[in-house]
Design a protein around this motif. Structure first.
Motif, PDB file in Angstrom:
ATOM      1  N   LEU A 184      11.111  13.256   3.514  1.00  0.00           N
ATOM      2  CA  LEU A 184      11.661  14.057   2.164  1.00  0.00           C
ATOM      3  C   LEU A 184      12.429  13.133   1.133  1.00  0.00           C
ATOM      4  N   VAL A 185      12.487  11.709   1.688  1.00  0.00           N
ATOM      5  CA  VAL A 185      13.184  10.819   0.379  1.00  0.00           C
ATOM      6  C   VAL A 185      12.398  10.623  -0.584  1.00  0.00           C
ATOM      7  N   THR A 186      10.953  10.425  -0.684  1.00  0.00           N
ATOM      8  CA  THR A 186      10.404  10.404  -2.254  1.00  0.00           C
ATOM      9  C   THR A 186      10.606  11.641  -2.914  1.00  0.00           C
ATOM     10  N   PRO A 187      10.226  12.956  -2.576  1.00  0.00           N
ATOM     11  CA  PRO A 187      10.671  14.034  -3.398  1.00  0.00           C
ATOM     12  C   PRO A 187      12.015  14.329  -3.661  1.00  0.00           C
ATOM     13  N   ALA A 188      13.019  13.820  -2.951  1.00  0.00           N
ATOM     14  CA  ALA A 188      14.430  13.825  -3.242  1.00  0.00           C
ATOM     15  C   ALA A 188      14.733  13.031  -4.603  1.00  0.00           C
ATOM     16  N   ILE A 189      14.229  11.635  -4.388  1.00  0.00           N
ATOM     17  CA  ILE A 189      14.441  10.723  -5.381  1.00  0.00           C
ATOM     18  C   ILE A 189      13.648  11.168  -6.629  1.00  0.00           C
ATOM     19  N   ILE A 190      12.667  11.831  -6.670  1.00  0.00           N
ATOM     20  CA  ILE A 190      11.795  12.332  -7.873  1.00  0.00           C
ATOM     21  C   ILE A 190      12.572  13.332  -8.300  1.00  0.00           C
ATOM     22  N   GLY A 191      13.264  14.267  -7.618  1.00  0.00           N
ATOM     23  CA  GLY A 191      14.286  15.385  -7.995  1.00  0.00           C
ATOM     24  C   GLY A 191      15.313  14.753  -8.964  1.00  0.00           C
ATOM     25  N   SER A 192      16.053  13.681  -8.340  1.00  0.00           N
ATOM     26  CA  SER A 192      16.822  12.983  -9.351  1.00  0.00           C
ATOM     27  C   SER A 192      16.297  12.303 -10.529  1.00  0.00           C
TER      28      SER A 192
ATOM     29  N   PHE B 205      16.108   1.992  -5.315  1.00  0.00           N
ATOM     30  CA  PHE B 205      16.589   1.122  -4.703  1.00  0.00           C
ATOM     31  C   PHE B 205      18.262   1.665  -4.171  1.00  0.00           C
ATOM     32  N   ILE B 206      18.909   2.321  -4.991  1.00  0.00           N
ATOM     33  CA  ILE B 206      20.076   2.917  -4.783  1.00  0.00           C
ATOM     34  C   ILE B 206      20.108   3.963  -3.771  1.00  0.00           C
ATOM     35  N   ILE B 207      19.309   5.010  -3.961  1.00  0.00           N
ATOM     36  CA  ILE B 207      19.338   6.347  -3.108  1.00  0.00           C
ATOM     37  C   ILE B 207      18.923   6.200  -1.830  1.00  0.00           C
ATOM     38  N   ALA B 208      17.699   5.555  -1.648  1.00  0.00           N
ATOM     39  CA  ALA B 208      17.106   5.499  -0.263  1.00  0.00           C
ATOM     40  C   ALA B 208      17.991   4.645   0.331  1.00  0.00           C
ATOM     41  N   PRO B 209      18.455   5.028   1.700  1.00  0.00           N
ATOM     42  CA  PRO B 209      19.115   4.069   2.836  1.00  0.00           C
ATOM     43  C   PRO B 209      18.098   3.294   3.193  1.00  0.00           C
ATOM     44  N   GLY B 210      18.839   1.905   3.953  1.00  0.00           N
ATOM     45  CA  GLY B 210      18.072   0.962   4.410  1.00  0.00           C
ATOM     46  C   GLY B 210      17.032   1.329   5.326  1.00  0.00           C
ATOM     47  N   SER B 211      17.248   2.417   6.092  1.00  0.00           N
ATOM     48  CA  SER B 211      16.349   2.871   7.202  1.00  0.00           C
ATOM     49  C   SER B 211      14.947   3.602   6.589  1.00  0.00           C
ATOM     50  N   THR B 212      15.273   4.206   5.405  1.00  0.00           N
ATOM     51  CA  THR B 212      13.932   4.817   4.795  1.00  0.00           C
ATOM     52  C   THR B 212      13.484   4.014   3.541  1.00  0.00           C
ATOM     53  N   GLN B 213      14.026   2.890   3.347  1.00  0.00           N
ATOM     54  CA  GLN B 213      13.698   2.341   2.088  1.00  0.00           C
ATOM     55  C   GLN B 213      12.041   1.979   2.131  1.00  0.00           C
ATOM     56  N   ASP B 214      11.591   1.634   3.203  1.00  0.00           N
ATOM     57  CA  ASP B 214      10.225   1.506   3.227  1.00  0.00           C
ATOM     58  C   ASP B 214       9.298   2.515   3.001  1.00  0.00           C
ATOM     59  N   ASP B 215       9.892   3.714   3.552  1.00  0.00           N
ATOM     60  CA  ASP B 215       9.053   5.052   3.128  1.00  0.00           C
ATOM     61  C   ASP B 215       8.997   5.416   1.584  1.00  0.00           C
ATOM     62  N   ALA B 216      10.241   5.148   1.094  1.00  0.00           N
ATOM     63  CA  ALA B 216      10.305   5.475  -0.443  1.00  0.00           C
ATOM     64  C   ALA B 216       9.786   4.331  -1.245  1.00  0.00           C
TER      65      ALA B 216
ATOM     66  N   ARG C 278       0.784  -1.179   0.201  1.00  0.00           N
ATOM     67  CA  ARG C 278       0.055  -0.041  -0.098  1.00  0.00           C
ATOM     68  C   ARG C 278       0.743   1.172  -0.189  1.00  0.00           C
ATOM     69  N   THR C 279       2.014   1.122   0.700  1.00  0.00           N
ATOM     70  CA  THR C 279       2.880   2.413   0.597  1.00  0.00           C
ATOM     71  C   THR C 279       3.478   2.451  -0.724  1.00  0.00           C
ATOM     72  N   ALA C 280       3.822   1.453  -1.217  1.00  0.00           N
ATOM     73  CA  ALA C 280       4.377   1.558  -2.512  1.00  0.00           C
ATOM     74  C   ALA C 280       3.520   2.076  -3.692  1.00  0.00           C
ATOM     75  N   LEU C 281       2.191   1.635  -3.549  1.00  0.00           N
ATOM     76  CA  LEU C 281       1.037   2.185  -4.576  1.00  0.00           C
ATOM     77  C   LEU C 281       1.009   3.410  -4.125  1.00  0.00           C
ATOM     78  N   ARG C 282       0.716   4.028  -3.169  1.00  0.00           N
ATOM     79  CA  ARG C 282       0.749   5.548  -2.847  1.00  0.00           C
ATOM     80  C   ARG C 282       2.001   6.367  -3.309  1.00  0.00           C
ATOM     81  N   ASN C 283       2.983   5.720  -3.188  1.00  0.00           N
ATOM     82  CA  ASN C 283       4.280   6.401  -3.638  1.00  0.00           C
ATOM     83  C   ASN C 283       4.334   6.378  -5.151  1.00  0.00           C
TER      84      ASN C 283
END
Length: 449
Positions: free
Chosen positions: A312-320, A390-401, A82-87
């Protein structure tokens, strides 16, 4: 004689015309033979994996038991999916829109600048970089340490221009100090001060190498009539048994810029700032007040934003992603812009339209088909995004991204749930098909024109 010879010659009938059906059949056979290798590859690499994934999505983890629609039900009940779908929804809404908008702006502006071709080359250059390399680059760009991460280096530089951090974040009272904690990180004198007094405010905890460059040897306070004078300094001298506790020694440095407040009945009646040698002076208005060193003197240095934190991890990755694909959008839109009839733009200007009106009412409507193709193409692309997350998000926040493609990988390989992974793959295919259908229809409509 001649006539007899002609009469005696054998009679040959004209050859019958070749059947059109036979020629067409031969050409069809030749075409089929040429297409056969491609069809075999297409079937082996596309059709068979899709079919197998559809079948596998209805079986359990072992692959032996029929699970029905349980795997598809998990798509809407599992928290990770569900988090993945929302993202993915956030990605589809923002990434193609922003990338297309930037591509449009770049394409229009580069027509008006002298070095437009060079600028287009620079903007398009990230397309030559693989997703893996881009992910590594932006993992460093978003590093929390301003000395490593470019994003935080810029952010901290701007912040410190308007609000400087304290030079004494670790300073605190030492043994038998006249200061005590006042709550919130501040320190206050145990006793009140009177006009004509001299006050010492010793602190420790700042490493000698971290003292400000402007710090000078501390000077002992001197009485000044009815004023209150004092010194705040680093009460530490290297060497065992060297130096006087709570007394200013020759090798000790003052705390330049330290802010001192005179507080009476909870109200600040006067403030002072220590000089380079740590000395300060207050008027008689501070008589009967406590002296307080506010918490601002000791706040930690500003380290910028936690770009790869949960929020901020999802907006940051979208920026890349936008950094990589804005050049792609710019090139396609620039191609459409090159084929635009210029007389329409000139006619609009002759009619009195300004540049913004020409852009909004003429350029954008004429580019609408190109903008739609670019946006839809990027939407298909972001639905499958995996590498950057997979590469940018660290393990601690990969679930959030998390996104669907990454969750597919995790379910299929890390958690050994191939049934659910296959269901995610089929769900992704169902999401992509309508967008692809829309894109194909639009392309066909453009060809007919």
């Amino acid at each position: 004689m001649a006539s007899d010879t002609a009469a005696g010659a054998p009679h040959t009938a004209p050859a019958p015309p070749k059947s059109r059906k036979g020629v067409t059949g031969t050409r069809g056979t030749v075409a089929a033979l040429f297409l056969l290798p491609a069809l075999v590859l297409l079937g082996a690499l596309v059709v068979y994996p899709i079919g197998y994934s559809v079948v596998r999505s209805f079986y359990d983890q072992s692959g032996d038991g029929f699970a029905g629609f349980d795997n598809y039900r998990a798509l809407f009940t599992d928290d990770g999916i569900r988090t993945a779908l929302r993202n993915n929804i956030i990605w589809v809404v923002f990434a193609p829109t922003v990338a297309t908008a930037l591509g449009l702006v770049f394409a229009v502006l580069t027509e008006r600048v002298r070095w437009g071709t060079a600028f287009k080359l620079v903007v398009f250059m990230p397309m030559a970089i693989s997703m893996l390399a881009a992910g590594i680059i932006f993992r460093l760009v978003y590093d929390q340490d301003p000395d490593k991460g470019v994003a935080n280096a810029v952010w901290v530089g701007v912040h410190d221009t308007f609000a400087r951090s304290s030079a004494f974040p670790k300073a605190h009272p030492g043994r038998e100090s006249p200061l005590e904690p006042a709550g919130g990180g501040a320190f206050v004198t145990r006793a009140t001060v009177s006009a004509g007094d001299t006050v010492v405010l010793p602190l420790v905890g700042v490493a000698p190498g971290l003292m400000p460059d402007e710090a000078e040897p501390a000077a002992a306070p001197r009485p000044e009539g009815d004023r209150i004078t004092g010194t705040t300094w680093q009460d530490f001298t290297r060497g065992k048994g060297v130096g006087t506790l709570n007394g200013v020694d020759a090798a000790e440095l003052g705390y330049p810029g330290m802010k001192i407040e005179a507080v009476r009945d909870g109200t600040v009646v006067e403030t002072a700032t220590a000089g380079d040698d740590g000395t300060f002076s207050l008027s008689a208005k501070a008589d009967g007040a406590h002296l307080r060193l506010p918490a601002d003197n000791f706040k930690e240095p500003y380290n910028g934003l936690d770009w790869l934190g949960p929020s901020l991890v999802t907006p940051a990755i979208i920026g890349s992603y936008i950094w990589m694909w804005a050049g792609f959008a710019m090139v396609l839109i620039a191609a459409g812009l090159a084929g635009m009839p210029r007389e329409l733009l000139e006619a609009a200007r002759v009619d009195g339209a300004n540049e913004w009106q020409v852009f909004r009412r003429v350029t954008v409507p004429l580019l609408a088909p190109v903008l739609a193709v670019v946006t839809v193409t990027l939407m298909i692309n972001v639905l499958k995004v995996f590498d950057l997350v997979f590469i940018i998000a660290p393990g601690s926040t990969q679930d959030d991204a998390n996104v669907l493609a990454l969750e597919l990988y995790r379910k299929g390989f890390s958690e050994d749930q191939p049934g659910i992974a296959s269901a995610i793959a089929v769900f992704l295919l169902l999401l992509v098909i309508p967008v692809m259908w829309f894109n194909v229809r639009r392309l066909r409509r453009e060809v007919r024109r």
